[in-house]
Design a protein around this motif. Structure first.
Motif, short mmCIF file in Angstrom:
data_model
loop_
_atom_site.label_atom_id
_atom_site.label_comp_id
_atom_site.label_asym_id
_atom_site.label_seq_id
_atom_site.Cartn_x
_atom_site.Cartn_y
_atom_site.Cartn_z
N ASP A 124 0.93 -1.13 0.00
CA ASP A 124 -0.03 -0.02 0.00
C ASP A 124 0.67 1.31 0.06
O ASP A 124 0.70 2.17 -0.71
CB ASP A 124 -1.16 -0.10 1.21
CG ASP A 124 -1.95 -1.30 1.32
OD1 ASP A 124 -2.28 -1.55 0.13
OD2 ASP A 124 -2.05 -1.84 2.23
N TYR A 155 3.88 1.57 -1.03
CA TYR A 155 4.75 1.79 -2.09
C TYR A 155 3.79 2.40 -3.08
O TYR A 155 4.30 3.18 -3.99
CB TYR A 155 5.23 0.20 -2.60
CG TYR A 155 5.85 0.20 -3.72
CD1 TYR A 155 7.09 1.00 -4.04
CD2 TYR A 155 5.45 -0.34 -4.79
CE1 TYR A 155 7.64 0.94 -5.27
CE2 TYR A 155 5.90 -0.60 -6.23
CZ TYR A 155 6.99 0.15 -6.33
OH TYR A 155 7.64 -0.03 -7.66
N ILE A 156 2.46 1.93 -3.15
CA ILE A 156 1.65 2.55 -4.42
C ILE A 156 1.25 3.66 -4.01
O ILE A 156 1.57 4.73 -4.94
CB ILE A 156 0.34 1.67 -4.38
CG1 ILE A 156 0.77 0.14 -4.77
CG2 ILE A 156 -0.71 2.35 -5.27
CD1 ILE A 156 -0.57 -0.65 -4.76
N CYS A 191 4.48 5.89 -5.11
CA CYS A 191 4.32 5.76 -6.52
C CYS A 191 3.63 7.03 -7.03
O CYS A 191 3.90 7.88 -7.92
CB CYS A 191 4.04 4.44 -7.10
SG CYS A 191 5.29 3.43 -7.13
#
Ligand SMILES: Nc1ncnc2c1ncn2[C@@H]1O[C@H](COP(=O)(O)OP(=O)(O)O)[C@@H](O)[C@H]1O
Ligand SMILES: [Mg+2]
Length: 103
Positions: free
Chosen positions: A65, A67-68, A71
């Motif tokens: 989560d 990491y997203i 990004c």
């Protein structure tokens, strides 16, 4: 916000602030602090901090989560930051109000 519910304790506070340049969204929750040595890599893919006592639910996520979120923030020239101590764990997404066009 889902992380605050899943991994934190007590009330969850969401605060959005903006000025002419930037918009910041902060999500705060209580509970055991995230270990300081885990913070720098917390938003790396497939990363979870050691489970702590007092969390609402067992850690069952995949560790993707943040990491997203990172990004998405990076794609908008923003960043995500975390501070965690005995008082609160606060994740802040900091975005420019306007993003320069990329061609
Ligand atoms: N609000 C929070 N309070 C305490 N720990 C958190 C919080 N949000 C994230 N974490 C820690 O960061 C780790 C990584 O979060 P995330 O990328 O969302 O993965 P997942 O939720 O799938 O475990 C979590 O496993 C947890 O250890
Ligand atoms: Mg999560």
């Amino acid at each position: 916000m889902a992380n605050a519910v899943q991994h934190g304790c007590g009330p969850v506070c969401v605060e959005a602030r903006g000025d002419g340049e930037r918009v910041r969204i902060a999500v705060s929750s209580g509970g055991q602090p995230i270990p300081a040595d885990a913070l720098p890599k917390l938003s790396d893919p497939l990363t979870r901090a050691a489970p702590a006592a007092g969390r609402r639910r067992a850690a069952t996520g995949m560790g993707l989560d943040l990491y997203i979120c990172r990004c998405i923030a990076n794609a908008h020239d923003g960043k995500i930051e975390v501070k965690s101590d005995e008082r609160a764990t606060v994740f802040t997404v900091d975005l420019p109000r306007f993003v320069a066009c990329r061609r």
